[in-house]
Design a protein around this motif. Structure first.
Motif, PDB file in Angstrom:
ATOM      1  N   GLY A   1      10.003  10.534  12.577  1.00 40.04           N
ATOM      2  CA  GLY A   1      10.127  11.758  13.370  1.00 40.04           C
ATOM      3  C   GLY A   1       9.894  11.546  14.854  1.00 40.04           C
ATOM      4  N   ALA A   2       9.600  10.317  15.283  1.00 44.58           N
ATOM      5  CA  ALA A   2       9.391  10.006  16.698  1.00 44.58           C
ATOM      6  C   ALA A   2       9.482   8.484  16.853  1.00 44.58           C
ATOM      7  N   PRO A   3       9.806   8.013  18.065  1.00 40.88           N
ATOM      8  CA  PRO A   3       9.880   6.562  18.253  1.00 40.88           C
ATOM      9  C   PRO A   3       8.511   5.923  18.045  1.00 40.88           C
ATOM     10  N   VAL A   4       8.472   4.809  17.322  1.00 39.39           N
ATOM     11  CA  VAL A   4       7.196   4.097  17.126  1.00 39.39           C
ATOM     12  C   VAL A   4       7.094   2.984  18.155  1.00 39.39           C
ATOM     13  N   ASP A   5       5.872   2.664  18.588  1.00 41.85           N
ATOM     14  CA  ASP A   5       5.731   1.589  19.576  1.00 41.85           C
ATOM     15  C   ASP A   5       5.865   0.221  18.879  1.00 41.85           C
ATOM     16  N   ASP A   6       5.889  -0.832  19.716  1.00 39.01           N
ATOM     17  CA  ASP A   6       6.168  -2.165  19.179  1.00 39.01           C
ATOM     18  C   ASP A   6       5.144  -2.608  18.129  1.00 39.01           C
ATOM     19  N   LYS A   7       3.868  -2.307  18.435  1.00 35.67           N
ATOM     20  CA  LYS A   7       2.809  -2.754  17.529  1.00 35.67           C
ATOM     21  C   LYS A   7       2.951  -2.055  16.168  1.00 35.67           C
ATOM     22  N   MET A   8       3.179  -0.731  16.240  1.00 35.97           N
ATOM     23  CA  MET A   8       3.324   0.026  14.989  1.00 35.97           C
ATOM     24  C   MET A   8       4.586  -0.413  14.238  1.00 35.97           C
ATOM     25  N   TYR A   9       5.654  -0.698  15.002  1.00 33.48           N
ATOM     26  CA  TYR A   9       6.887  -1.150  14.355  1.00 33.48           C
ATOM     27  C   TYR A   9       6.627  -2.415  13.543  1.00 33.48           C
ATOM     28  N   ARG A  10       5.893  -3.337  14.172  1.00 35.28           N
ATOM     29  CA  ARG A  10       5.619  -4.615  13.509  1.00 35.28           C
ATOM     30  C   ARG A  10       4.742  -4.404  12.271  1.00 35.28           C
ATOM     31  N   THR A  11       3.762  -3.502  12.403  1.00 40.60           N
ATOM     32  CA  THR A  11       2.911  -3.192  11.251  1.00 40.60           C
ATOM     33  C   THR A  11       3.738  -2.583  10.123  1.00 40.60           C
ATOM     34  N   MET A  12       4.611  -1.637  10.487  1.00 39.39           N
ATOM     35  CA  MET A  12       5.436  -0.987   9.460  1.00 39.39           C
ATOM     36  C   MET A  12       6.399  -1.995   8.823  1.00 39.39           C
ATOM     37  N   GLU A  13       6.860  -2.929   9.643  1.00 34.82           N
ATOM     38  CA  GLU A  13       7.763  -3.940   9.078  1.00 34.82           C
ATOM     39  C   GLU A  13       7.008  -4.809   8.061  1.00 34.82           C
ATOM     40  N   SER A  14       5.756  -5.146   8.381  1.00 35.70           N
ATOM     41  CA  SER A  14       4.958  -5.936   7.430  1.00 35.70           C
ATOM     42  C   SER A  14       4.720  -5.154   6.137  1.00 35.70           C
ATOM     43  N   TRP A  15       4.357  -3.870   6.286  1.00 37.67           N
ATOM     44  CA  TRP A  15       4.139  -3.064   5.073  1.00 37.67           C
ATOM     45  C   TRP A  15       5.440  -2.938   4.275  1.00 37.67           C
ATOM     46  N   SER A  16       6.567  -2.870   4.983  1.00 36.50           N
ATOM     47  CA  SER A  16       7.856  -2.758   4.276  1.00 36.50           C
ATOM     48  C   SER A  16       8.152  -4.028   3.488  1.00 36.50           C
ATOM     49  N   GLN A  17       7.719  -5.152   4.041  1.00 33.13           N
ATOM     50  CA  GLN A  17       7.915  -6.407   3.298  1.00 33.13           C
ATOM     51  C   GLN A  17       7.084  -6.401   2.016  1.00 33.13           C
ATOM     52  N   VAL A  18       5.877  -5.864   2.122  1.00 30.65           N
ATOM     53  CA  VAL A  18       5.046  -5.750   0.919  1.00 30.65           C
ATOM     54  C   VAL A  18       5.711  -4.766  -0.060  1.00 30.65           C
ATOM     55  N   ALA A  19       6.211  -3.648   0.502  1.00 30.12           N
ATOM     56  CA  ALA A  19       6.877  -2.640  -0.344  1.00 30.12           C
ATOM     57  C   ALA A  19       8.091  -3.236  -1.052  1.00 30.12           C
ATOM     58  N   TRP A  20       8.832  -4.088  -0.344  1.00 30.30           N
ATOM     59  CA  TRP A  20      10.021  -4.732  -0.920  1.00 30.30           C
ATOM     60  C   TRP A  20       9.616  -5.535  -2.156  1.00 30.30           C
ATOM     61  N   ALA A  21       8.531  -6.310  -1.988  1.00 27.39           N
ATOM     62  CA  ALA A  21       8.057  -7.117  -3.124  1.00 27.39           C
ATOM     63  C   ALA A  21       7.579  -6.200  -4.259  1.00 27.39           C
ATOM     64  N   CYS A  22       6.892  -5.116  -3.889  1.00 33.61           N
ATOM     65  CA  CYS A  22       6.404  -4.171  -4.922  1.00 33.61           C
ATOM     66  C   CYS A  22       7.557  -3.573  -5.716  1.00 33.61           C
ATOM     67  N   MET A  23       8.636  -3.239  -5.016  1.00 35.33           N
ATOM     68  CA  MET A  23       9.774  -2.635  -5.721  1.00 35.33           C
ATOM     69  C   MET A  23      10.405  -3.630  -6.701  1.00 35.33           C
ATOM     70  N   GLN A  24      10.383  -4.909  -6.331  1.00 34.05           N
ATOM     71  CA  GLN A  24      10.932  -5.931  -7.251  1.00 34.05           C
ATOM     72  C   GLN A  24      10.045  -6.053  -8.494  1.00 34.05           C
ATOM     73  N   ILE A  25       8.743  -5.920  -8.297  1.00 35.06           N
ATOM     74  CA  ILE A  25       7.831  -6.002  -9.453  1.00 35.06           C
ATOM     75  C   ILE A  25       8.065  -4.809 -10.380  1.00 35.06           C
ATOM     76  N   LEU A  26       8.278  -3.630  -9.795  1.00 34.79           N
ATOM     77  CA  LEU A  26       8.564  -2.458 -10.633  1.00 34.79           C
ATOM     78  C   LEU A  26       9.839  -2.706 -11.442  1.00 34.79           C
ATOM     79  N   ARG A  27      10.835  -3.316 -10.814  1.00 30.52           N
ATOM     80  CA  ARG A  27      12.076  -3.627 -11.544  1.00 30.52           C
ATOM     81  C   ARG A  27      11.790  -4.596 -12.701  1.00 30.52           C
ATOM     82  N   MET A  28      10.954  -5.590 -12.422  1.00 29.89           N
ATOM     83  CA  MET A  28      10.631  -6.566 -13.476  1.00 29.89           C
ATOM     84  C   MET A  28       9.938  -5.881 -14.653  1.00 29.89           C
ATOM     85  N   GLY A  29       9.100  -4.917 -14.314  1.00 32.18           N
ATOM     86  CA  GLY A  29       8.419  -4.158 -15.364  1.00 32.18           C
ATOM     87  C   GLY A  29       9.417  -3.407 -16.247  1.00 32.18           C
ATOM     88  N   ASP A  30      10.550  -3.056 -15.648  1.00 31.27           N
ATOM     89  CA  ASP A  30      11.592  -2.354 -16.409  1.00 31.27           C
ATOM     90  C   ASP A  30      12.592  -3.323 -17.033  1.00 31.27           C
TER      91      ASP A  30
END
Ligand SMILES: Cc1cc2nc3c(=O)[nH]c(=O)nc-3n(C[C@H](O)[C@H](O)[C@H](O)COP(=O)(O)O)c2cc1C
Length: 435
Positions: free
Chosen positions: A375-404
């Motif tokens: 809903g608003a532009p994020v600064d560089d630091k927050m962008y990088r943090t969100m990108e790291s969390w997204s990488q973790v989320a990506w791995a989490c989504m693959q684990i959910l798929r494996m569970g299925d």
């Protein structure tokens, strides 16, 4: 094929790991609304067991249902589910490999939707507002002793249901790690202040766990090399703790780093790349980028005369072989590649691949789309943090798929993973609240 990766490892308690590759702990999010193991754990662990690693570590299992790292955690807290744990343990040890339960209490890193007032060493809230953690409450000594007792109890349940070892989670900013850091531990009693006092929770937990499971059962600790925070748990302090752990009956020490306030460090992005730019050129691969805790390993090696495992960044087979052959460590911990390629360890062992997949090195988060979501532009630091969390989320989504029972979806984007993970966690939290 018998090189360093395929050598067995004898642990002080007498157990033997069949090779030197371990799947590091990854939260699964596959539990039911009573926080019990499910068929989905059975599917994922059966696949990983067949995938070749000598050791599988489970995602963090909680000792208290009111303190979860996420809603889909397994917790062992008088909530039944022992048959399901047995099924999980059977599947997860089906290839003559070990399966160790990682035991945890998240303390102040408990999401607010699960507990708005989680227990912690001190009432110091998490600075990482994006995580939505609640306002911590300082633990009484009775509550501290209760949590230690719970770790030991969960370890006995793990042993009795067929897990072949346990690991105490003392890294990544969870409760034991909170006790270690002067930033989150401001106590003036025997559990805070000096390093000796801050390490008391961990050492007492190790002792209680060992006493509960007996001499012949593997007990491991996962410890941060440092929190990478000003005023936090330093590398020097970590080395002192390693020295103390060396005197305890610990079978394997795993080194990692970072926490929720330093998520980039937790998955190695700062160490990989001092400039803060994601490198995309595989040819740049260096030994340093490969395994960012190796410098620390070299320092702790003389302090710890038992098996040492390093996790974080290992992707290139030659680096794994070289570090094992040089005696810098005894076990290689690998996490994210097992989400993109569940049998990556077997392929490395058979010398079929020279590189484990590393989608995190090339995937970026669409910044404009992220701004729109936020809903608003994020600064560089927050962008990088969100990108790291997204990488973790990506791995989490693959684990959910494996569970299925599905294969990894390598076309999933970080933005899609970010959205899907968020939706999954919200639905799981709501289901937990209804149950
Ligand atoms: C999806 C995901 C879940 C994780 N969950 C845990 C966990 O439950 N316990 C833990 O100690 N570390 C956890 N980690 C950290 C990993 O064990 C590992 O330390 C980190 O990913 C770095 O290793 P890698 O570069 O091989 O991925 C998690 C990492 C990811 C990506």
């Amino acid at each position: 094929m018998s090189d360093a990766l395929s050598q067995s490892l004898h642990l002080p308690c007498g157990a033997v790991l069949k090779n030197r590759l371990a799947k590091a702990a990854m939260t699964e999010g596959l539990a039911d609304t009573m926080n019990r193991a499910t068929e989905r754990h059975v599917r994922a662990y059966e696949r990983w067991a067949k995938g070749g690693a000598g050791l599988l570590l489970t995602g963090n299992v909680q000792v208290d249902r009111t303190h979860l790292e996420r809603p889909g955690n397994i917790a062992i807290d008088n909530n039944g589910g022992l048959e399901a744990l047995r099924a999980m343990a059977k599947a997860g040890t089906s290839a003559d490999n070990h399966l160790w339960m990682q035991i945890n209490h998240p303390g102040r890193q408990t999401p607010g939707g699960i507990n708005p007032a989680p227990l912690a060493p001190s009432a110091v809230p998490l600075a990482a507002v994006e995580t939505g953690a609640g306002n911590p409450v300082e633990m009484t000594e009775t509550q501290i002793l209760d949590v230690i007792r719970r770790f030991a109890h969960v370890a006995t349940v793990a042993r009795d249901t067929g897990f072949t070892g346990v690991q105490i989670h003392s890294a990544h900013g969870y409760l034991s790690s909170q006790f270690l850091s002067p930033l989150s531990n401001r106590r003036g009693d025997a559990w805070g202040g000096s390093l000796e006092n801050r390490a008391r929770f961990l050492l007492e937990t190790v002792r209680a766990t060992r006493k509960a499971v007996g001499k012949d059962f593997p007990v491991s600790v996962k410890l941060n090399s440092a929190d990478f925070q000003k005023g936090g748990f330093t590398e020097e302090e970590s080395m002192h703790v390693v020295h103390w752990l060396n005197a305890e009956e610990v079978d394997l020490l795993e080194i990692s780093g970072g926490n929720y306030e330093q998520v980039n460090d937790m998955i190695g992005r700062n160490q990989n790349d001092a400039e803060g730019v994601v490198r995309k050129n595989a040819a740049e691969s260096t030994r340093r980028r490969e395994a960012y805790f190796l410098d620390y390993a070299a320092k702790v090696r003389p302090l710890f005369n038992k098996p040492l495992m390093i996790t974080g960044g290992f992707r290139a087979r030659p680096v794994m072989v070289e570090t094992l052959e040089a005696g810098e460590l005894d076990m290689i911990g690998i996490a994210r590649p097992l989400c993109a390629m569940p049998d990556v360890c077997g392929r490395l062992l058979r010398n079929e691949i020279q590189e484990a997949p590393a989608p995190e090195r090339v995937m970026t988060l669409d910044r404009k789309a992220l701004d729109a979501v936020m809903g608003a532009p994020v600064d560089d630091k927050m962008y990088r943090t969100m990108e790291s969390w997204s990488q973790v989320a990506w791995a989490c989504m693959q684990i959910l798929r494996m569970g299925d029972g599905k294969d990894p979806d390598l076309n999933l984007t970080l933005l899609e993973a970010f959205g899907a993970y968020d939706a999954n966690e919200k639905a799981a939290t709501a289901a937990l609240q209804r149950s």
